[in-house]
Write a protein that holds these residues in place. Structure first.
Motif, PDB file in Angstrom:
ATOM      1  N   ALA A 223       0.642  -1.111  -0.110  1.00 44.29           N
ATOM      2  CA  ALA A 223      -0.151   0.042  -0.027  1.00 44.29           C
ATOM      3  C   ALA A 223       0.874   1.121  -0.026  1.00 44.29           C
ATOM      4  O   ALA A 223       2.029   1.253   0.577  1.00 44.29           O
ATOM      5  CB  ALA A 223      -0.868  -0.137   1.357  1.00 44.29           C
ATOM      6  N   ILE A 224       0.353   2.405  -0.532  1.00 37.47           N
ATOM      7  CA  ILE A 224       0.962   3.778  -0.512  1.00 37.47           C
ATOM      8  C   ILE A 224      -0.045   4.440  -0.383  1.00 37.47           C
ATOM      9  O   ILE A 224      -1.153   4.586  -1.056  1.00 37.47           O
ATOM     10  CB  ILE A 224       1.684   3.917  -1.876  1.00 37.47           C
ATOM     11  CG1 ILE A 224       2.697   3.088  -2.131  1.00 37.47           C
ATOM     12  CG2 ILE A 224       2.177   5.565  -1.645  1.00 37.47           C
ATOM     13  CD1 ILE A 224       3.597   3.389  -3.439  1.00 37.47           C
ATOM     14  N   THR A 225       0.122   5.433   0.669  1.00 35.98           N
ATOM     15  CA  THR A 225      -1.000   6.571   0.994  1.00 35.98           C
ATOM     16  C   THR A 225      -0.368   7.946   1.052  1.00 35.98           C
ATOM     17  O   THR A 225       0.875   7.877   1.626  1.00 35.98           O
ATOM     18  CB  THR A 225      -1.828   6.071   2.224  1.00 35.98           C
ATOM     19  OG1 THR A 225      -1.077   5.887   3.255  1.00 35.98           O
ATOM     20  CG2 THR A 225      -2.671   4.726   1.919  1.00 35.98           C
ATOM     21  N   GLN A 226      -0.962   8.879   0.779  1.00 38.33           N
ATOM     22  CA  GLN A 226      -0.447  10.275   0.933  1.00 38.33           C
ATOM     23  C   GLN A 226      -1.723  10.998   1.768  1.00 38.33           C
ATOM     24  O   GLN A 226      -2.747  11.222   1.090  1.00 38.33           O
ATOM     25  CB  GLN A 226      -0.435  10.810  -0.456  1.00 38.33           C
ATOM     26  CG  GLN A 226       0.362  12.238  -0.088  1.00 38.33           C
ATOM     27  CD  GLN A 226       0.775  12.748  -1.478  1.00 38.33           C
ATOM     28  OE1 GLN A 226      -0.044  12.786  -2.337  1.00 38.33           O
ATOM     29  NE2 GLN A 226       1.880  13.313  -1.776  1.00 38.33           N
ATOM     30  N   PRO A 227      -1.673  11.209   3.107  1.00 36.68           N
ATOM     31  CA  PRO A 227      -2.585  11.921   3.856  1.00 36.68           C
ATOM     32  C   PRO A 227      -2.927  13.253   3.190  1.00 36.68           C
ATOM     33  O   PRO A 227      -2.329  13.932   2.104  1.00 36.68           O
ATOM     34  CB  PRO A 227      -1.820  12.269   5.236  1.00 36.68           C
ATOM     35  CG  PRO A 227      -0.751  11.234   5.213  1.00 36.68           C
ATOM     36  CD  PRO A 227      -0.282  11.023   3.734  1.00 36.68           C
ATOM     37  N   GLU A 228      -4.214  13.637   3.423  1.00 38.68           N
ATOM     38  CA  GLU A 228      -4.729  14.820   2.564  1.00 38.68           C
ATOM     39  C   GLU A 228      -3.967  16.181   3.018  1.00 38.68           C
ATOM     40  O   GLU A 228      -3.555  16.177   4.242  1.00 38.68           O
ATOM     41  CB  GLU A 228      -6.402  15.378   2.975  1.00 38.68           C
ATOM     42  CG  GLU A 228      -6.861  16.065   2.188  1.00 38.68           C
ATOM     43  CD  GLU A 228      -8.457  16.127   2.580  1.00 38.68           C
ATOM     44  OE1 GLU A 228      -9.041  17.038   1.998  1.00 38.68           O
ATOM     45  OE2 GLU A 228      -8.943  15.217   3.288  1.00 38.68           O
ATOM     46  N   ASN A 229      -3.717  17.007   1.821  1.00 37.63           N
ATOM     47  CA  ASN A 229      -2.915  17.990   2.130  1.00 37.63           C
ATOM     48  C   ASN A 229      -1.535  18.038   2.523  1.00 37.63           C
ATOM     49  O   ASN A 229      -0.992  18.809   3.248  1.00 37.63           O
ATOM     50  CB  ASN A 229      -3.706  18.961   3.182  1.00 37.63           C
ATOM     51  CG  ASN A 229      -5.238  19.507   2.666  1.00 37.63           C
ATOM     52  OD1 ASN A 229      -5.280  19.749   1.581  1.00 37.63           O
ATOM     53  ND2 ASN A 229      -6.053  19.580   3.659  1.00 37.63           N
TER      54      ASN A 229
END
Length: 495
Positions: A223-229
């Protein structure tokens, strides 16, 4: 030599953390480029060793294997190949390539001349700009055509152990090839070989000595995620030895997953049009014909029974074979494209099984013997060659919609995410340069801190790897992968 015996003076003292997913030619080269500069770089590879993808055997210093690609691509490949030789000299097999047109081919040897003249002129310009670019010999000697009379004059000469002049490379060709099946003149061009095993050895040795590079083998990104903002990334991985999920945070992520790049794109819902093509090369042993051999390419129409035949020599009578037919290197349904629903082209299960499990023994025999027969139509005594190993195989990605694309490097998506999308290994350095420039553009690295090393290649630790230790490590890797160690030995017979 170990990490403590190598003096490394990083140019940068940067706090940013970079993740590179995939340890093939692209990922390993980018990791070395960044770690040599002092950037904190983590290389994540799901396999047990580096540079273990599609078969590399040819440097493509001018792209002369491909009549169908544009002159612009050929000129790009020339420059990229020169840079590759300069950075990884011990991975190069220094011997020319002979290109011949069978009488059955629709083209003429003279058709090649305009492009060759452009390539020679460009090589001359590069050498004039910087004499360090003179890695393919004298520019005036980049290519030469040989007439039938000139080749016939070599038939009775003994095969030398070292090449003192270019014509020495043609003696084995003159003696073994059915010259009556060819159009003349034939072309000799300074396109060298490139060893995947030696490249893997260099990257492994250098990364072990670079404190800025953190290697995570047998690790799969789930998984790869990028928190909002946020511009930072959370990369989640699992390992072969544990079901636990490891979460790591990085300022910049580079997707260098080769034919699996679409799977990472899909984690980000990043649309991308690309193709994937499964290919294979075959290993034959022809011990009675050892000695000084060039690479030999017999042109032909791709995908037909008369497809190109390519003979790549190694020490001790071993040869790597390509045949651009559906029964040898190419495969029915082996070229697939991405869809509107997924950036990952879906290869059929039989190809995935070949990549991750094993080839059926009968298929290995049939395809290798078929490649030997294909070569024997031009070199009759090659029928004596034997199957020597499992095929060299893999799948390559081709960005966009043009299956003939050969010169490509990188694309970007959103913030702080890059894809290395090379088709030929010699494009890996160009990809690393483009991503480094993007790090500067994003404000993650100060241009003033890099100075001229933004464009100048800086690989002091990699280039300290000696020829002897590269050979030793490459032979270990060949054994681990169940290939003859001859494929890992240095092939250089020029005086």
């Amino acid at each position: 030599m170990n990490k403590n015996t190598v003096t490394h003076q990083p140019l940068l003292n940067s706090a940013i953390k970079i993740a590179i997913i995939g340890g093939g030619v692209a990922g390993s080269t980018i990791a070395l480029r960044f770690a040599e500069l002092g950037l904190d770089t983590t290389l994540i590879e799901k396999g047990p060793s580096l540079v273990n993808g599609p078969p590399i055997c040819h440097l493509h210093a001018g792209g002369n294997l491909y009549r169908e690609i544009s002159d612009e691509q050929c000129l790009t490949l020339l420059k990229q190949s020169i840079d590759t030789v300069k950075v990884y000299p011990h991975s190069i097999n220094v011997r020319p390539t002979v290109i011949a047109l069978p009488k059955t081919d629709n083209g003429q040897p003279e058709d090649l001349l305009p492009r060759l003249e452009k390539l020679r002129a460009r090589y001359s310009e590069l050498v004039a700009q910087d004499n360090r670019n003179k890695v393919l010999g004298e520019p005036s000697n980049y290519f030469r055509f040989y007439s039938r009379d000139e080749v016939d004059a070599l038939v009775n000469k003994p095969i030398p152990t070292h090449a003192k002049q270019d014509s020495d490379w043609l003696i084995s060709f003159a003696q073994q090839v059915d010259l009556d099946s060819l159009k003349f003149p034939v072309l000799l061009v300074q396109e060298y070989g490139w060893s995947a095993f030696r490249m893997a050895a260099i990257t492994s040795l250098a990364i072990e000595r670079l404190p800025s590079c953190h290697l995570q083998m047998n690790s799969k990104v789930v998984a790869i995620t990028q928190p909002e903002n946020s511009t930072s990334w959370q990369v989640s991985t699992t390992s072969e030895t544990s079901t636990d999920i490891n979460h790591q945070h990085f300022d910049y992520v580079i997707n260098a997953c080769g034919f699996k790049s679409g799977e990472i794109d899909d984690m980000l819902s990043a649309k991308r049009q690309r193709m994937v093509e499964f290919k294979a090369a075959y290993v034959a042993h022809w011990p009675q014909c050892q000695g000084l051999w060039p690479e030999i390419v017999f042109y032909g129409e791709r995908g037909t029974p008369q497809g190109m035949a390519q003979l790549t020599p190694y020490p001790d009578g071993y040869f790597q074979l390509h045949g651009m037919t559906q029964n040898i290197t190419l495969f029915e349904q082996g070229l697939v494209a991405s869809s509107a629903q997924s950036a990952q082209p879906q290869l059929a299960p039989q190809f995935i099984e070949k990549i991750y499990l094993q080839w059926p023994e009968q298929l290995v025999q049939n395809r290798t013997l078929g490649s030997i027969e294909h070569m024997a139509q031009f070199i009759p005594t090659f029928t004596d060659a034997k199957v020597a190993a499992k095929p060299l195989f893999g799948a390559q990605q081709i960005p966009g919609e043009d299956p003939g694309l050969r010169a490509a490097d990188v694309s970007f998506y959103g913030k702080h995410y890059a894809r290395a999308e090379i088709v030929k290994g010699s494009s890996a350095l160009a990809a690393s340069d483009a991503i480094l420039a993007n790090l500067v553009a994003c404000g993650l690295v100060a241009e003033s801190a890099l100075g001229h090393y933004l464009t100048e290649h800086y690989f002091p630790v990699s280039q300290q790897c000696s020829n002897v230790e590269v050979t030793e490590r490459a032979m270990i890797l060949a054994k681990q992968r169940n290939y003859p160690t001859a494929l890992a030995k240095n092939f250089c017979f020029s005086k």
